[in-house]
Design a protein around this motif. Structure first.
Motif, PDB file in Angstrom:
ATOM      1  N   ALA A  25     -29.821  51.070  -1.766  1.00 61.16           N
ATOM      2  CA  ALA A  25     -30.939  51.774  -2.398  1.00 61.16           C
ATOM      3  C   ALA A  25     -31.972  50.753  -2.853  1.00 61.16           C
ATOM      4  N   HIS A  26     -33.229  51.117  -2.709  1.00 59.96           N
ATOM      5  CA  HIS A  26     -34.317  50.230  -3.116  1.00 59.96           C
ATOM      6  C   HIS A  26     -34.527  50.367  -4.619  1.00 59.96           C
ATOM      7  N   ARG A  27     -34.321  49.269  -5.336  1.00 56.86           N
ATOM      8  CA  ARG A  27     -34.537  49.258  -6.786  1.00 56.86           C
ATOM      9  C   ARG A  27     -35.473  48.107  -7.122  1.00 56.86           C
ATOM     10  N   THR A  28     -36.499  48.415  -7.872  1.00 58.92           N
ATOM     11  CA  THR A  28     -37.429  47.373  -8.303  1.00 58.92           C
ATOM     12  C   THR A  28     -37.416  47.296  -9.814  1.00 58.92           C
ATOM     13  N   GLY A  29     -38.144  46.344 -10.328  1.00 58.16           N
ATOM     14  CA  GLY A  29     -38.275  46.229 -11.775  1.00 58.16           C
ATOM     15  C   GLY A  29     -37.599  44.987 -12.306  1.00 58.16           C
ATOM     16  N   GLY A  30     -38.164  44.473 -13.378  1.00 60.83           N
ATOM     17  CA  GLY A  30     -37.572  43.327 -14.042  1.00 60.83           C
ATOM     18  C   GLY A  30     -37.678  42.037 -13.260  1.00 60.83           C
ATOM     19  N   TRP A  31     -38.597  41.994 -12.320  1.00 61.25           N
ATOM     20  CA  TRP A  31     -38.702  40.819 -11.471  1.00 61.25           C
ATOM     21  C   TRP A  31     -40.131  40.333 -11.496  1.00 61.25           C
ATOM     22  N   GLY A  32     -40.332  39.107 -11.870  1.00 57.83           N
ATOM     23  CA  GLY A  32     -41.659  38.525 -11.876  1.00 57.83           C
ATOM     24  C   GLY A  32     -41.804  37.498 -10.778  1.00 57.83           C
ATOM     25  N   GLY A  33     -41.127  37.722  -9.670  1.00 51.88           N
ATOM     26  CA  GLY A  33     -41.056  36.725  -8.598  1.00 51.88           C
ATOM     27  C   GLY A  33     -42.136  36.811  -7.554  1.00 51.88           C
ATOM     28  N   GLY A  34     -43.284  37.385  -7.873  1.00 51.07           N
ATOM     29  CA  GLY A  34     -44.380  37.410  -6.912  1.00 51.07           C
ATOM     30  C   GLY A  34     -44.296  38.586  -5.962  1.00 51.07           C
ATOM     31  N   ILE A  35     -44.475  38.319  -4.664  1.00 51.50           N
ATOM     32  CA  ILE A  35     -44.571  39.422  -3.698  1.00 51.50           C
ATOM     33  C   ILE A  35     -43.220  40.062  -3.381  1.00 51.50           C
ATOM     34  N   GLN A  36     -42.137  39.391  -3.636  1.00 55.36           N
ATOM     35  CA  GLN A  36     -40.816  39.959  -3.375  1.00 55.36           C
ATOM     36  C   GLN A  36     -40.454  40.967  -4.456  1.00 55.36           C
ATOM     37  N   ASP A  37     -39.627  41.950  -4.100  1.00 53.90           N
ATOM     38  CA  ASP A  37     -39.259  43.001  -5.046  1.00 53.90           C
ATOM     39  C   ASP A  37     -38.040  42.667  -5.885  1.00 53.90           C
ATOM     40  N   GLY A  38     -37.417  41.546  -5.689  1.00 51.86           N
ATOM     41  CA  GLY A  38     -36.313  41.147  -6.534  1.00 51.86           C
ATOM     42  C   GLY A  38     -34.950  41.245  -5.886  1.00 51.86           C
ATOM     43  N   PRO A  39     -33.916  40.907  -6.629  1.00 46.65           N
ATOM     44  CA  PRO A  39     -32.565  40.796  -6.086  1.00 46.65           C
ATOM     45  C   PRO A  39     -31.877  42.127  -5.804  1.00 46.65           C
ATOM     46  N   ALA A  40     -32.519  43.265  -6.088  1.00 45.51           N
ATOM     47  CA  ALA A  40     -31.911  44.564  -5.790  1.00 45.51           C
ATOM     48  C   ALA A  40     -32.773  45.369  -4.825  1.00 45.51           C
ATOM     49  N   SER A  41     -33.702  44.718  -4.151  1.00 43.37           N
ATOM     50  CA  SER A  41     -34.586  45.417  -3.224  1.00 43.37           C
ATOM     51  C   SER A  41     -33.817  45.924  -2.015  1.00 43.37           C
ATOM     52  N   GLY A  42     -34.152  47.119  -1.589  1.00 41.84           N
ATOM     53  CA  GLY A  42     -33.592  47.668  -0.354  1.00 41.84           C
ATOM     54  C   GLY A  42     -34.698  47.895   0.651  1.00 41.84           C
ATOM     55  N   ASP A  43     -35.878  47.369   0.359  1.00 41.93           N
ATOM     56  CA  ASP A  43     -37.047  47.562   1.190  1.00 41.93           C
ATOM     57  C   ASP A  43     -37.014  46.611   2.377  1.00 41.93           C
ATOM     58  N   HIS A  44     -37.268  47.115   3.540  1.00 45.77           N
ATOM     59  CA  HIS A  44     -37.330  46.436   4.835  1.00 45.77           C
ATOM     60  C   HIS A  44     -37.069  44.914   4.782  1.00 45.77           C
ATOM     61  N   VAL A  45     -38.085  44.094   4.791  1.00 47.82           N
ATOM     62  CA  VAL A  45     -37.906  42.643   4.850  1.00 47.82           C
ATOM     63  C   VAL A  45     -37.300  42.101   3.567  1.00 47.82           C
ATOM     64  N   ASN A  46     -37.627  42.708   2.441  1.00 53.40           N
ATOM     65  CA  ASN A  46     -37.117  42.229   1.164  1.00 53.40           C
ATOM     66  C   ASN A  46     -35.601  42.362   1.040  1.00 53.40           C
ATOM     67  N   ILE A  47     -34.976  43.155   1.907  1.00 52.85           N
ATOM     68  CA  ILE A  47     -33.522  43.335   1.859  1.00 52.85           C
ATOM     69  C   ILE A  47     -32.805  41.993   1.990  1.00 52.85           C
ATOM     70  N   MET A  48     -33.435  41.026   2.645  1.00 51.78           N
ATOM     71  CA  MET A  48     -32.800  39.720   2.826  1.00 51.78           C
ATOM     72  C   MET A  48     -32.589  38.997   1.503  1.00 51.78           C
ATOM     73  N   GLY A  49     -33.288  39.422   0.456  1.00 52.93           N
ATOM     74  CA  GLY A  49     -33.091  38.829  -0.856  1.00 52.93           C
ATOM     75  C   GLY A  49     -32.205  39.656  -1.761  1.00 52.93           C
ATOM     76  N   ASN A  50     -31.649  40.755  -1.229  1.00 54.54           N
ATOM     77  CA  ASN A  50     -30.795  41.633  -2.022  1.00 54.54           C
ATOM     78  C   ASN A  50     -29.440  40.962  -2.216  1.00 54.54           C
ATOM     79  N   SER A  51     -29.105  40.655  -3.458  1.00 56.90           N
ATOM     80  CA  SER A  51     -27.878  39.902  -3.729  1.00 56.90           C
ATOM     81  C   SER A  51     -26.617  40.676  -3.333  1.00 56.90           C
ATOM     82  N   GLU A  52     -26.634  42.006  -3.455  1.00 60.80           N
ATOM     83  CA  GLU A  52     -25.468  42.798  -3.048  1.00 60.80           C
ATOM     84  C   GLU A  52     -25.277  42.746  -1.531  1.00 60.80           C
ATOM     85  N   MET A  53     -26.384  42.790  -0.779  1.00 59.76           N
ATOM     86  CA  MET A  53     -26.277  42.705   0.677  1.00 59.76           C
ATOM     87  C   MET A  53     -25.749  41.337   1.101  1.00 59.76           C
ATOM     88  N   ILE A  54     -26.205  40.301   0.436  1.00 61.79           N
ATOM     89  CA  ILE A  54     -25.717  38.957   0.754  1.00 61.79           C
ATOM     90  C   ILE A  54     -24.214  38.867   0.492  1.00 61.79           C
TER      91      ILE A  54
END
Length: 96
Positions: A25-54
């Motif tokens: 699931a795509h979850r945003t919030g609590g992230w001040g990391g610029g253009i990326q949506d953070g460690p819980a993103s489920g959005d297309h390219v940003n999924i590569m930074g999702n810590s649960e997916m890793i």
């Protein structure tokens, strides 16, 4: 393809490899990391930074893939069934 193609087709999955769908699931919030949506993103390219997916990928590649459970949030199975039905209808029409 994961929802049906690789599961149903011996031609597409000749070795019969187990296919597990795991959606995030795509979850945003609590992230001040610029253009990326953070460690819980489920959005297309940003999924590569999702810590649960890793974590899931690491389980799979270290021999613990059987512990990865299927998890589906979307209607992907219904969509795959519709594609399957339409393909067979088209094949029948072409054969007639």
């Amino acid at each position: 393809m994961c929802a049906a193609g690789w599961r149903r087709s011996k031609r597409l999955n000749p070795g019969g490899a187990k296919v597990t769908i795991r959606e995030y699931a795509h979850r945003t919030g609590g992230w001040g990391g610029g253009i990326q949506d953070g460690p819980a993103s489920g959005d297309h390219v940003n999924i590569m930074g999702n810590s649960e997916m890793i974590d899931t990928v690491l389980e799979a590649v270290t021999g613990h893939g059987d512990a990865v459970e299927e998890r589906i949030h979307s209607v992907v199975m219904e969509l795959a069934d519709n594609v399957h039905r339409l393909k067979h209808a088209r094949d029948r029409m072409a054969a007639a």
